[in-house]
Design a protein around this motif. Structure first.
Motif, PDB file in Angstrom:
ATOM      1  N   GLY A  57      14.105  19.687 -21.009  1.00 29.64           N
ATOM      2  CA  GLY A  57      13.300  19.958 -19.829  1.00 29.64           C
ATOM      3  C   GLY A  57      13.146  18.790 -18.877  1.00 29.64           C
ATOM      4  O   GLY A  57      12.351  18.841 -17.943  1.00 29.64           O
ATOM      5  N   ILE A  58      13.909  17.695 -19.125  1.00 32.25           N
ATOM      6  CA  ILE A  58      13.889  16.574 -18.177  1.00 32.25           C
ATOM      7  C   ILE A  58      15.319  16.232 -17.789  1.00 32.25           C
ATOM      8  O   ILE A  58      15.874  15.234 -18.235  1.00 32.25           O
ATOM      9  CB  ILE A  58      13.223  15.308 -18.764  1.00 32.25           C
ATOM     10  CG1 ILE A  58      13.380  15.309 -20.289  1.00 32.25           C
ATOM     11  CG2 ILE A  58      11.802  15.142 -18.343  1.00 32.25           C
ATOM     12  CD1 ILE A  58      13.023  13.993 -20.906  1.00 32.25           C
ATOM     13  N   PRO A  59      15.944  17.082 -16.960  1.00 34.38           N
ATOM     14  CA  PRO A  59      17.348  16.842 -16.612  1.00 34.38           C
ATOM     15  C   PRO A  59      17.545  15.483 -15.941  1.00 34.38           C
ATOM     16  O   PRO A  59      16.659  15.005 -15.231  1.00 34.38           O
ATOM     17  CB  PRO A  59      17.685  17.995 -15.656  1.00 34.38           C
ATOM     18  CG  PRO A  59      16.384  18.546 -15.218  1.00 34.38           C
ATOM     19  CD  PRO A  59      15.390  18.260 -16.296  1.00 34.38           C
ATOM     20  N   LEU A  60      18.680  14.874 -16.210  1.00 31.96           N
ATOM     21  CA  LEU A  60      18.987  13.574 -15.621  1.00 31.96           C
ATOM     22  C   LEU A  60      19.229  13.731 -14.121  1.00 31.96           C
ATOM     23  O   LEU A  60      19.555  14.800 -13.640  1.00 31.96           O
ATOM     24  CB  LEU A  60      20.245  12.983 -16.256  1.00 31.96           C
ATOM     25  CG  LEU A  60      20.199  12.657 -17.729  1.00 31.96           C
ATOM     26  CD1 LEU A  60      21.450  11.870 -18.107  1.00 31.96           C
ATOM     27  CD2 LEU A  60      18.966  11.838 -18.065  1.00 31.96           C
ATOM     28  N   SER A  61      19.086  12.621 -13.432  1.00 30.74           N
ATOM     29  CA  SER A  61      19.316  12.587 -12.000  1.00 30.74           C
ATOM     30  C   SER A  61      20.743  13.020 -11.662  1.00 30.74           C
ATOM     31  O   SER A  61      21.676  12.711 -12.376  1.00 30.74           O
ATOM     32  CB  SER A  61      19.093  11.154 -11.513  1.00 30.74           C
ATOM     33  OG  SER A  61      19.680  10.976 -10.264  1.00 30.74           O
ATOM     34  N   ARG A  62      20.880  13.776 -10.569  1.00 29.19           N
ATOM     35  CA  ARG A  62      22.214  14.197 -10.115  1.00 29.19           C
ATOM     36  C   ARG A  62      22.751  13.165  -9.139  1.00 29.19           C
ATOM     37  O   ARG A  62      23.072  13.477  -7.993  1.00 29.19           O
ATOM     38  CB  ARG A  62      22.117  15.529  -9.408  1.00 29.19           C
ATOM     39  CG  ARG A  62      21.340  16.552 -10.130  1.00 29.19           C
ATOM     40  CD  ARG A  62      22.236  17.408 -10.963  1.00 29.19           C
ATOM     41  NE  ARG A  62      21.493  18.561 -11.446  1.00 29.19           N
ATOM     42  CZ  ARG A  62      22.033  19.484 -12.210  1.00 29.19           C
ATOM     43  NH1 ARG A  62      23.277  19.400 -12.580  1.00 29.19           N
ATOM     44  NH2 ARG A  62      21.318  20.491 -12.628  1.00 29.19           N
ATOM     45  N   ARG A  63      22.782  11.950  -9.580  1.00 28.66           N
ATOM     46  CA  ARG A  63      23.334  10.876  -8.752  1.00 28.66           C
ATOM     47  C   ARG A  63      24.203  10.029  -9.662  1.00 28.66           C
ATOM     48  O   ARG A  63      24.450  10.378 -10.802  1.00 28.66           O
ATOM     49  CB  ARG A  63      22.196  10.008  -8.167  1.00 28.66           C
ATOM     50  CG  ARG A  63      21.277  10.734  -7.228  1.00 28.66           C
ATOM     51  CD  ARG A  63      21.967  11.037  -5.910  1.00 28.66           C
ATOM     52  NE  ARG A  63      20.987  11.495  -4.922  1.00 28.66           N
ATOM     53  CZ  ARG A  63      20.593  12.760  -4.802  1.00 28.66           C
ATOM     54  NH1 ARG A  63      21.065  13.679  -5.620  1.00 28.66           N
ATOM     55  NH2 ARG A  63      19.730  13.082  -3.873  1.00 28.66           N
ATOM     56  N   LYS A  64      24.622   8.890  -9.123  1.00 20.44           N
ATOM     57  CA  LYS A  64      25.462   8.030  -9.960  1.00 20.44           C
ATOM     58  C   LYS A  64      24.589   7.204 -10.901  1.00 20.44           C
ATOM     59  O   LYS A  64      23.758   6.416 -10.454  1.00 20.44           O
ATOM     60  CB  LYS A  64      26.301   7.096  -9.085  1.00 20.44           C
ATOM     61  CG  LYS A  64      27.165   6.215  -9.953  1.00 20.44           C
ATOM     62  CD  LYS A  64      28.099   5.341  -9.174  1.00 20.44           C
ATOM     63  CE  LYS A  64      28.916   4.545 -10.175  1.00 20.44           C
ATOM     64  NZ  LYS A  64      29.792   3.589  -9.528  1.00 20.44           N
ATOM     65  N   ILE A  65      24.784   7.404 -12.202  1.00 19.52           N
ATOM     66  CA  ILE A  65      24.010   6.673 -13.193  1.00 19.52           C
ATOM     67  C   ILE A  65      24.883   5.579 -13.786  1.00 19.52           C
ATOM     68  O   ILE A  65      25.992   5.841 -14.247  1.00 19.52           O
ATOM     69  CB  ILE A  65      23.540   7.619 -14.312  1.00 19.52           C
ATOM     70  CG1 ILE A  65      22.620   8.690 -13.743  1.00 19.52           C
ATOM     71  CG2 ILE A  65      22.843   6.831 -15.422  1.00 19.52           C
ATOM     72  CD1 ILE A  65      22.281   9.782 -14.730  1.00 19.52           C
ATOM     73  N   THR A  66      24.389   4.345 -13.745  1.00 17.37           N
ATOM     74  CA  THR A  66      25.109   3.244 -14.371  1.00 17.37           C
ATOM     75  C   THR A  66      24.217   2.658 -15.446  1.00 17.37           C
ATOM     76  O   THR A  66      23.093   2.249 -15.170  1.00 17.37           O
ATOM     77  CB  THR A  66      25.444   2.147 -13.335  1.00 17.37           C
ATOM     78  OG1 THR A  66      26.068   2.760 -12.215  1.00 17.37           O
ATOM     79  CG2 THR A  66      26.386   1.126 -13.931  1.00 17.37           C
ATOM     80  N   ALA A  67      24.709   2.657 -16.681  1.00 19.63           N
ATOM     81  CA  ALA A  67      23.965   2.029 -17.771  1.00 19.63           C
ATOM     82  C   ALA A  67      24.717   0.777 -18.196  1.00 19.63           C
ATOM     83  O   ALA A  67      25.925   0.805 -18.395  1.00 19.63           O
ATOM     84  CB  ALA A  67      23.819   2.991 -18.942  1.00 19.63           C
ATOM     85  N   ASN A  68      24.000  -0.329 -18.298  1.00 22.06           N
ATOM     86  CA  ASN A  68      24.614  -1.610 -18.641  1.00 22.06           C
ATOM     87  C   ASN A  68      23.985  -2.122 -19.928  1.00 22.06           C
ATOM     88  O   ASN A  68      22.763  -2.209 -20.031  1.00 22.06           O
ATOM     89  CB  ASN A  68      24.380  -2.600 -17.495  1.00 22.06           C
ATOM     90  CG  ASN A  68      25.137  -3.879 -17.697  1.00 22.06           C
ATOM     91  OD1 ASN A  68      26.157  -3.906 -18.397  1.00 22.06           O
ATOM     92  ND2 ASN A  68      24.646  -4.952 -17.094  1.00 22.06           N
ATOM     93  N   LEU A  69      24.817  -2.426 -20.917  1.00 22.47           N
ATOM     94  CA  LEU A  69      24.325  -2.914 -22.202  1.00 22.47           C
ATOM     95  C   LEU A  69      24.533  -4.420 -22.263  1.00 22.47           C
ATOM     96  O   LEU A  69      25.664  -4.891 -22.229  1.00 22.47           O
ATOM     97  CB  LEU A  69      25.059  -2.217 -23.349  1.00 22.47           C
ATOM     98  CG  LEU A  69      25.118  -0.680 -23.256  1.00 22.47           C
ATOM     99  CD1 LEU A  69      25.933  -0.102 -24.399  1.00 22.47           C
ATOM    100  CD2 LEU A  69      23.721  -0.094 -23.279  1.00 22.47           C
ATOM    101  N   ILE A  70      23.425  -5.144 -22.344  1.00 24.88           N
ATOM    102  CA  ILE A  70      23.458  -6.606 -22.236  1.00 24.88           C
ATOM    103  C   ILE A  70      23.179  -7.235 -23.603  1.00 24.88           C
ATOM    104  O   ILE A  70      22.244  -6.794 -24.274  1.00 24.88           O
ATOM    105  CB  ILE A  70      22.387  -7.081 -21.218  1.00 24.88           C
ATOM    106  CG1 ILE A  70      22.603  -6.340 -19.898  1.00 24.88           C
ATOM    107  CG2 ILE A  70      22.419  -8.578 -21.017  1.00 24.88           C
ATOM    108  CD1 ILE A  70      21.419  -6.402 -18.982  1.00 24.88           C
ATOM    109  N   PRO A  71      23.875  -8.243 -24.080  1.00 22.07           N
ATOM    110  CA  PRO A  71      24.955  -8.972 -23.409  1.00 22.07           C
ATOM    111  C   PRO A  71      26.233  -8.144 -23.302  1.00 22.07           C
ATOM    112  O   PRO A  71      26.647  -7.520 -24.266  1.00 22.07           O
ATOM    113  CB  PRO A  71      25.173 -10.193 -24.307  1.00 22.07           C
ATOM    114  CG  PRO A  71      24.656  -9.794 -25.641  1.00 22.07           C
ATOM    115  CD  PRO A  71      23.563  -8.814 -25.403  1.00 22.07           C
ATOM    116  N   ALA A  72      26.843  -8.201 -22.120  1.00 21.04           N
ATOM    117  CA  ALA A  72      27.985  -7.328 -21.826  1.00 21.04           C
ATOM    118  C   ALA A  72      29.181  -7.653 -22.711  1.00 21.04           C
ATOM    119  O   ALA A  72      30.021  -6.805 -22.953  1.00 21.04           O
ATOM    120  CB  ALA A  72      28.355  -7.452 -20.350  1.00 21.04           C
ATOM    121  N   SER A  73      29.270  -8.878 -23.202  1.00 23.56           N
ATOM    122  CA  SER A  73      30.475  -9.275 -23.933  1.00 23.56           C
ATOM    123  C   SER A  73      30.423  -8.902 -25.411  1.00 23.56           C
ATOM    124  O   SER A  73      31.419  -9.001 -26.105  1.00 23.56           O
ATOM    125  CB  SER A  73      30.688 -10.781 -23.795  1.00 23.56           C
ATOM    126  OG  SER A  73      29.547 -11.454 -24.269  1.00 23.56           O
TER     127      SER A  73
END
Lengths: 121, 231
Positions: free
Chosen positions: B57-73
């Motif tokens: 019941g909480i649909p995600l945004s209909r836009r561009k979603i960017t998820a970043n997991l830090i530390p990226a390396s």
């Protein structure tokens, strides 16, 4: 006269709503439903000195996905080509160009919901 | 709208590292990108998260979603990041309140249930040691997570319940859903199969010898990396 299909009527309705909406956003509509062999541009408008090519997607409901989800990379590439074609056909040069997408969701009962994305790629 | 943040733990062998999850919602056409060296299972999180959020019941945004997991390396693997990414994305869309320093570790089912993941014990230990005592896990993992001294563990059954506790609007949430069926951590079900035997392993001479030595001496042992690469 050719009989229009329901989906075309809905599309036309959405495009009219979108054009109205873009005008309230300060854009000047300069062309509608321009066709060439490569396809059709729904709306061509000017915002300042930027040429805006707008694609309008209309849906009755969100049951089959959001209108924006219907605009993929292939469609975007075609819109860019169409924008170039339009400029050539109208001998327009040196304008900055932008592709916008307007999503219209109108179930025919409540107020239609319009969303506008600028410069989508 | 803006940037949402949450925390998770990446396991490398038995060592856990706190991973910060950033999510951003951009004003352009819908897509979902996960950055920060995700493996194939983690990359599929996008589809699990979209469905789980929708069905909760909480649909995600209909836009561009960017998820970043830090530390990226740092390479990240598995499905345990599902929940942390979801919460960061919901937070970015203001669907839930800011999350603070809570650590989320669970896999999501398409129906929005929280599924247990493996390696909870070392992951929670790492989180507590790094100064993140607040842990949210699937209910089936709560007992194991609670073994760690100092951990404040919260077990949840569904994403909707969790979102509710983090301030999501209850009028849209699917709160009465009770997932049925057994929730066992992946591939623990060995009933009906004969006991595994070392003689069935082909090659891997060094690994087998190490296993025998470890067994003889009563030591723990951990094998990491893809199988079958011994020369």
């Amino acid at each position: 006269m050719m009989v229009m299909r329901a989906k075309d009527l809905l599309g036309q309705h959405g495009e009219a709503l979108a054009a109205e909406f873009l005008e309230t956003q300060g854009m000047r509509i300069i062309d509608r439903n321009w066709r060439c062999t490569d396809g059709e541009i729904d709306i061509v408008a000017l915002e300042g000195d930027i040429l805006v090519v707008a694609e309008v997607k209309t849906r009755r409901s969100l049951d089959y996905g959001h209108p924006f989800e219907a605009v993929g990379p292939a469609k975007l590439a075609r819109l860019h080509r169409l924008a170039s074609s339009w400029c050539r056909a109208h001998e327009v040069r040196a304008l900055r160009r932008r592709i916008d997408v307007v999503g219209v969701v109108d179930d025919g009962i409540g107020r239609p919901l319009l969303e506008h994305l600028r410069g989508v790629g | 709208m803006g940037v949402g943040r949450s925390y998770c733990v990446a396991l490398v062998g038995l060592n856990g590292y706190i991973v910060e999850v950033e999510a951003d919602i951009g004003q352009t056409l819908p897509s979902f990108v996960i950055l920060g060296l995700p493996d194939a299972a983690l990359n599929e999180a996008k589809e699990r998260i979209r469905s789980a959020a929708q069905n909760s019941g909480i649909p995600l945004s209909r836009r561009k979603i960017t998820a970043n997991l830090i530390p990226a390396s740092l390479p990240k693997r598995g499905s345990g990041f599902d929940l942390a990414i979801t919460m960061a994305v919901l937070c970015a869309a203001n669907d839930v309140r800011s999350i603070g320093r809570t650590v989320f570790m669970a896999e999501l089912g398409l129906d929005g249930r929280l599924r247990p993941v493996r390696g909870i014990l070392p992951a929670v230990m790492a989180a507590v040691q790094a100064g993140f005592p607040d842990i949210v896990v699937a209910e089936a993992n709560a007992a194991e997570a609670s073994l760690v001294p100092g951990a404040k563990v919260h077990g949840y059954k569904t994403l909707a319940r969790l979102a509710y506790d983090f301030g999501a609007d209850p009028k849209d949430l699917v709160l009465d859903y009770e997932p049925s069926g057994t929730d066992t951590a992946e591939d623990d079900d060995t009933t009906g199969f004969p006991e595994p035997d070392l003689c069935d392993v082909s090659g891997q001479g060094e690994a087998r010898r190490a296993l025998e030595v470890a067994a003889a001496g009563g030591h723990h042992m951990l094998l990491t990396g893809p199988p079958g690469l011994c020369p």
